[in-house]
Write an enzyme that holds these catalytic residues in place. Structure first.
Site, PDB file in Angstrom:
ATOM      1  N   GLY A 127       0.841  -1.195   0.000  1.00 61.49           N
ATOM      2  CA  GLY A 127       0.000   0.000   0.000  1.00 61.49           C
ATOM      3  C   GLY A 127       0.875   1.245   0.000  1.00 61.49           C
ATOM      4  CB  SER A 151       1.810  -0.453   5.480  1.00 63.63           C
ATOM      5  OG  SER A 151       2.969  -0.531   6.292  1.00 63.63           O
ATOM      6  CG  ASP A 152       6.126   2.567   1.235  1.00 68.47           C
ATOM      7  OD1 ASP A 152       7.138   2.140   1.830  1.00 68.47           O
ATOM      8  OD2 ASP A 152       6.200   3.212   0.170  1.00 68.47           O
ATOM      9  CD1 TRP A 153      10.336   0.299   6.480  1.00 71.55           C
ATOM     10  CD2 TRP A 153       8.954  -0.618   5.010  1.00 71.55           C
ATOM     11  NE1 TRP A 153      10.608  -1.045   6.429  1.00 71.55           N
ATOM     12  CE2 TRP A 153       9.774  -1.636   5.540  1.00 71.55           C
ATOM     13  CE3 TRP A 153       7.978  -0.992   4.077  1.00 71.55           C
ATOM     14  CZ2 TRP A 153       9.674  -2.972   5.154  1.00 71.55           C
ATOM     15  CZ3 TRP A 153       7.883  -2.323   3.691  1.00 71.55           C
ATOM     16  CH2 TRP A 153       8.727  -3.284   4.231  1.00 71.55           C
ATOM     17  CB  SER A 154       6.281   5.295   8.460  1.00 76.59           C
ATOM     18  OG  SER A 154       7.354   4.769   9.153  1.00 76.59           O
TER      19      SER A 154
END
Ligand code: BGC
Length: 745
Positions: A243, A276-279
């Protein structure tokens, strides 16, 4: 006996009982590869095992699997034999090992890997076979480094030439995009590794990427930004999707019900997991209910993630159901079984940085290099009478495996352009190397308003007088010169878009001056995205485009320059004359602020240039060869077709030059009588073929009539309009050589 073994025996016992009570044995689902690049579906065979595992898990153990517990892994459940899911970037090969809880390198001495050409290079090959080879090769490396998931391929559409991650993405065209993404994913997953297709979706700029709210009309979304993601799921059966950071129509992508639940799962039938993408996660219940499976990230302690302690609290407070949590755990277990991370003894072992893999990297690089101009037939270099060559430019020795903000590779081999020439040139030719321009940066000035949105690396544009002199002297005293110019991975980088198309570090002045003292000069651009090369095109007779081209990039480049390889790369995007000509800029809809609306709609890339009749500097699909090809005898299998049929276009390509070579036949379709807006032409097929000098080949390209459909918003359907379509064959979007009309009834 280890706890894990004890558990597996226990599990086996439960399963045999279940099988007997059902009165039938679970048979292994036959996953046949229907076509060459059709991926295996996620098996439903392991449901009972998964039920048993979930039944034994505590809430804390389940939640542990739903978030990162180190930089690149979620939590496993050791007592039940559930391993962590180990992830790795990415775009250029298997990333070096990162510390458990920071971006600092872990400092291992065995985390090297092959540095593969960036995605832009793969796209420039226009060769799906090479895309498969890349995926398969890097998939083997992922296994050798004990990874379960490769955070690749990155398939966002190149909407603006300024995009910081252009080199990581394939193309501006949705058809080429999907035709390269599918084999890439199948290649990765053939090695018991999950591909993680990113960044889902409409993630087309780095500026404000953490919050920008993207708006497109539905037709544009479906026709331009989603086709490659859709094919990744429906054809390649990608096991995971990432995402994106940004928002779409008001909701962050990682909590976007429409994108993650409705489109990805309900419409496309996705069975894998969304990471998810990171954070990129911003909520707990919403994100989980709206389709995300694993939260990854950085910066804060892992238990403070949205899908960590907060999720346990939400579950205890009854804000989220046990069934909802189990659903996500089940998905993760399913993909772990799929890649044989659980309960298997025959998982692919893989291999790392082998000569075979370097050869794969070489093959991709060799086919990606684009000959843009060869007006005085300087190329391929004829060495008779040449005693010395000036090699000029920082890019002759610049390494790109590491650099910039994005993921790189720690590699034992990176052949630079200068190394490549030294390897391939006869020893009696003297190389006079001069750096020419220095790679220098200034501190960003935070008082400048645009810096707040465009955090472009700022460069020093003045040349160092001594370096300039050295370069001019080298050029003067040599029989010819080769300038290696362009950018690098510190300048083109994730997390920022470029502020304009200009060449950094004062290169334009350098190139101009070298051309004045020695017109017998070849300019080689090494870059991952369009640059302003108007002056070079005008003043230099000879121009090559190369990329961040992997471990063997320098060897491939030297082989093209010397004619050991006949260039066959084609631009995967349009090179504009000026940035204002590009659709996102012509419509003043980049980069936006809090939000951005893609005003150009479906007219992305060459679709805009061709429809609006704007002359590009170099068109999409363009690239020369050391030989010439003639296209003739176009015909179709029939004059008219119905919706369920396939159109076959036949034509002949003759190599009329004196060298063997590869050409990319490109099939564009126009529908002038359409009742709705259509681009002047759209790529709907292509084929790369090798033709020997003097020989001809009959080519057939098949397109399902359904591929001609447009997305009709009112009916939410793909509609093939009836009427006359023109099929155009050429070797760039602006060089159509043959055409034929057909009717759709
Ligand atoms: C990037 C992803 C990448 C992730 C992990 C993010 O900043 O957008 O593409 O996979 O970091 O390195």
């Amino acid at each position: 006996m280890s706890t894990k073994h004890a558990f597996l025996l226990f599990l086996a016992a439960i399963l045999s009982i279940t099988s007997c009570t059902n009165g039938m044995k679970t048979t292994k689902v036959e996953t046949t590869i229907k076509t060459k690049f059709q991926g295996k579906e996620i098996s439903l065979d392991n449901e009972k095992k998964i039920d048993s595992l979930i039944a034994l898990m505590t809430l804390e153990e389940k939640v542990g699997m739903l978030h990162g517990q180190s930089m690149f892994a979620n939590g496993g459940v050791e007592r039940l034999g559930i391993p962590k899911l180990h992830m790795t970037d990415g775009p250029l090969g298997i990333r070096e090992e990162i510390s458990q809880d920071s971006w600092a390198p872990a400092g291992w001495d065995n985390d090297f890997a092959t540095y593969y050409p960036a995605a832009g290079s793969v796209a420039a090959t226009w060769n799906p076979e090479l895309s498969y080879i890349f995926g398969n090769s890097v998939g083997q490396e992922a296994r050798a480094r004990n990874k379960d998931m490769l955070l690749s391929p990155a398939i966002n559409i190149i909407r603006t030439p300024l995009g910081g991650r252009t080199y990581e993405y394939f193309t501006e065209d949705p058809f080429l995009n999907k035709k390269l993404a599918v084999p890439f994913i199948v290649g990765i997953q053939d090695n018991d590794v999950m591909a993680c297709v990113k960044h889902f979706a409409v993630n087309n700029q780095e500026t404000n990427r953490d919050f920008v709210d993207v708006n497109t009309d539905e037709r544009t979304l479906r026709e331009i930004y989603l086709p490659a993601f859709k094919a990744s799921v429906t054809e390649a059966n990608a096991y995971s999707v990432m995402g994106a950071y940004n928002k779409f129509r008001g909701d962050f992508l990682c909590e976007n019900d429409y994108m993650q639940n409705k489109i990805l799962r309900d419409e496309w039938g996705f069975r894998g997991i969304v990471v998810s993408d990171w954070s990129a996660v911003h909520s707990t219940v919403k994100t989980l209910e709206n389709g995300l499976d694993i939260e990854m990230g950085t910066r804060k302690p892992f238990n403070e993630y949205f899908l960590a302690d907060k999720l346990i609290a939400a579950a205890k407070a009854g804000e989220i159901s046990k069934e909802e949590i189990d659903k996500h755990v089940r998905r993760i277990l399913k993909v772990l079984f799929q890649v044989k991370a659980i309960d298997s003894t025959d998982r692919t072992k893989g291999s790392l940085a082998t000569e075979e893999h370097y050869k794969d990297a070489y093959d991709i690089a060799a086919e990606s290099i684009i000959l843009l101009k060869n007006d005085s037939n300087l190329l391929p270099l004829r060495l008779d009478g040449v005693h010395s060559i000036a090699v000029i430019g920082n890019n002759a020795t610049k390494k790109n495996a590491l650099g910039g903000f994005g993921a790189g590779v720690k590699t034992k081999r990176e052949v630079t352009p200068l190394d490549g020439l030294k390897n391939k040139l006869p020893e009696n030719i003297k190389i006079n190397y001069a750096e020419g321009y220095l790679e220098r940066y200034t501190q960003n000035d935070n008082n400048q308003k645009e810096e707040l949105t465009l955090n472009t690396p700022r460069t020093v544009t003045e040349l160092d007088p001594d370096k300039l002199n050295e370069a001019l002297e080298a050029a003067k005293k040599s029989d010819m010169a080769i300038i290696f110019a362009g950018s690098n991975r510190d300048y083109e980088t994730e997390a920022s878009d470029r502020k304009d198309l200009s060449l950094p570090f004062g290169q334009e002045e350098l190139i101009q001056k070298v051309l004045e003292v020695n017109p017998n000069t070849l300019v080689v651009m090494i870059a991952g995205a369009p640059f302003d090369i108007n002056m070079i095109k005008e003043k230099s007779s000879t121009l090559i485009w190369s990329w961040f081209n992997g471990s063997e990039g320098g060897n491939a480049l030297a082989d093209v320059i010397l004619g050991n390889v006949n260039p066959s790369g084609k631009l995967p995007w349009t090179m504009p004359k000026k940035i204002e000509d590009s659709p996102a800029h012509a419509t003043h809809s980049f980069p936006g602020n809090e939000s951005v609306t893609y005003e150009e709609g479906i007219l992305v890339g060459y679709r805009w240039f061709d429809t609006k009749k704007v002359e590009p500097l170099y068109p999409f699909g363009f690239g020369l060869s050391y030989t010439d090809f003639e296209f003739s005898d176009i015909s179709t299998s029939k004059d008219s077709y119905t919706e369920d049929e396939e159109i076959q276009i036949n034509f002949t390509i003759k190599n009329i030059g004196d060298r063997d070579g590869k050409e990319v036949a490109q099939l564009y379709v126009s529908h002038p009588g359409s009742a709705v807006e259509k681009a002047a032409k759209e790529l709907k097929g292509f084929k790369k073929v090798f033709v020997k000098s003097g020989e001809s080949q009959n080519i057939a390209i098949n397109i399902p009539v359904k591929e001609l459909a447009y997305y009709q918003e009112a009916s939410k359907n793909w509609v093939v309009e009836k009427g006359t379509y023109i099929l155009k064959i050429g070797n760039s979007s602006r060089n159509i050589l043959q055409e034929v009309s057909i009717k759709i009834n």
